[in-house]
Design a protein around this motif. Sequence first.
Motif, PDB file in Angstrom:
ATOM      1  N   ASP A  17      15.631  28.691  16.439  1.00 20.12           N
ATOM      2  CA  ASP A  17      15.947  27.561  15.561  1.00 20.12           C
ATOM      3  C   ASP A  17      14.716  26.855  15.004  1.00 20.12           C
ATOM      4  O   ASP A  17      14.850  25.899  14.231  1.00 20.12           O
ATOM      5  CB  ASP A  17      16.814  26.545  16.302  1.00 20.12           C
ATOM      6  N   HIS A  18      13.539  27.317  15.379  1.00 18.85           N
ATOM      7  CA  HIS A  18      12.306  26.621  14.985  1.00 18.85           C
ATOM      8  C   HIS A  18      11.281  27.601  14.429  1.00 18.85           C
ATOM      9  O   HIS A  18      10.116  27.608  14.818  1.00 18.85           O
ATOM     10  CB  HIS A  18      11.749  25.838  16.169  1.00 18.85           C
ATOM     11  N   ARG A  19      11.750  28.424  13.514  1.00 19.20           N
ATOM     12  CA  ARG A  19      10.844  29.316  12.800  1.00 19.20           C
ATOM     13  C   ARG A  19      11.326  29.416  11.362  1.00 19.20           C
ATOM     14  O   ARG A  19      12.513  29.574  11.090  1.00 19.20           O
ATOM     15  CB  ARG A  19      10.744  30.669  13.473  1.00 19.20           C
ATOM     16  N   HIS A  20      10.361  29.287  10.469  1.00 18.28           N
ATOM     17  CA  HIS A  20      10.661  29.186   9.049  1.00 18.28           C
ATOM     18  C   HIS A  20       9.654  30.011   8.256  1.00 18.28           C
ATOM     19  O   HIS A  20       8.534  30.251   8.713  1.00 18.28           O
ATOM     20  CB  HIS A  20      10.583  27.719   8.595  1.00 18.28           C
TER      21      HIS A  20
ATOM     22  N   ALA B 226       7.767  28.225  16.629  1.00 17.94           N
ATOM     23  CA  ALA B 226       7.490  27.493  17.861  1.00 17.94           C
ATOM     24  C   ALA B 226       7.932  28.294  19.071  1.00 17.94           C
ATOM     25  O   ALA B 226       8.860  29.106  18.994  1.00 17.94           O
ATOM     26  CB  ALA B 226       8.200  26.140  17.850  1.00 17.94           C
TER      27      ALA B 226
ATOM     28  N   HIS C 170       3.292  25.502  18.564  1.00 13.46           N
ATOM     29  CA  HIS C 170       3.582  26.180  17.301  1.00 13.46           C
ATOM     30  C   HIS C 170       2.374  26.934  16.759  1.00 13.46           C
ATOM     31  O   HIS C 170       1.239  26.688  17.138  1.00 13.46           O
ATOM     32  CB  HIS C 170       4.075  25.180  16.252  1.00 13.46           C
TER      33      HIS C 170
ATOM     34  N   LEU D 289       9.319  22.415  10.295  1.00 18.25           N
ATOM     35  CA  LEU D 289       9.302  22.498  11.754  1.00 18.25           C
ATOM     36  C   LEU D 289       9.569  21.131  12.377  1.00 18.25           C
ATOM     37  O   LEU D 289      10.345  21.016  13.333  1.00 18.25           O
ATOM     38  CB  LEU D 289       7.974  23.067  12.252  1.00 18.25           C
TER      39      LEU D 289
ATOM     40  N   SER E  99      13.279  20.426  12.115  1.00 20.81           N
ATOM     41  CA  SER E  99      14.138  21.203  13.021  1.00 20.81           C
ATOM     42  C   SER E  99      13.933  20.796  14.474  1.00 20.81           C
ATOM     43  O   SER E  99      14.901  20.726  15.238  1.00 20.81           O
ATOM     44  CB  SER E  99      13.912  22.706  12.842  1.00 20.81           C
ATOM     45  N   THR E 100      12.709  20.496  14.864  1.00 22.00           N
ATOM     46  CA  THR E 100      12.473  20.113  16.260  1.00 22.00           C
ATOM     47  C   THR E 100      13.028  18.724  16.554  1.00 22.00           C
ATOM     48  O   THR E 100      13.632  18.515  17.609  1.00 22.00           O
ATOM     49  CB  THR E 100      10.982  20.202  16.632  1.00 22.00           C
TER      50      THR E 100
ATOM     51  N   ILE F  34       5.212  18.389  19.506  1.00 28.10           N
ATOM     52  CA  ILE F  34       4.775  19.683  18.988  1.00 28.10           C
ATOM     53  C   ILE F  34       3.278  19.732  19.222  1.00 28.10           C
ATOM     54  O   ILE F  34       2.555  18.803  18.852  1.00 28.10           O
ATOM     55  CB  ILE F  34       5.051  19.824  17.475  1.00 28.10           C
TER      56      ILE F  34
END
Length: 175
Positions: free
Chosen positions: A55-58, A77, A92, A113, A116-117, A125
């Motif tokens: 859920d934490h990669r773009h 992340a 990250h 990021l 989303s986090t 982070i």
Amino acid sequence: MSVDGTAHGPLIEPMRAAHADQVLAVYRLGIDEGQATFETTAPTWPQFDASKLPDHRHVALGTLAGMPDRILGWIAASTVSDRCAYAGVVEHSVYVHPGGRRRGVGLALLRALIASTEAAGIWTIQSGIFPENTASLALHARAGFRVIGIRERIGRHHGSWRDVVLIERRSPVVT
């Protein structure tokens, strides 16, 4: 439309397996430059995929060398610890293709990021950056990261000891 609502910035979307070849190619370029990571080779996609939080990669998509829908950069992340006390802390990595630099790609990825986090209740982070990577340090400062300290001679890279600047961003909304 870009992440900031303009037609000029990169399009940010979740990283998918379909992006694998381009993501790993951008990673290899960063590795080859020698200022982004202690790694000397890129992982396979299954290794990469297993090590990053889904859920934490773009990715940032845009035109590169006249070709549309290219990966201009990516961010992902990972957990820092399995201990429950660190459930809200991630580490990250962000990589931008040399042809995508100075186009707002890195900042757009960091903002994605952060969004989303924070939505997931993550309060910190963090990352480690070589002090020589001044562009990355400046980018992270613009995104609200602060320097925690320098980890001196923390690891060897191509036969030389390297320092790492430890940075973090604490969420002002997740407490």
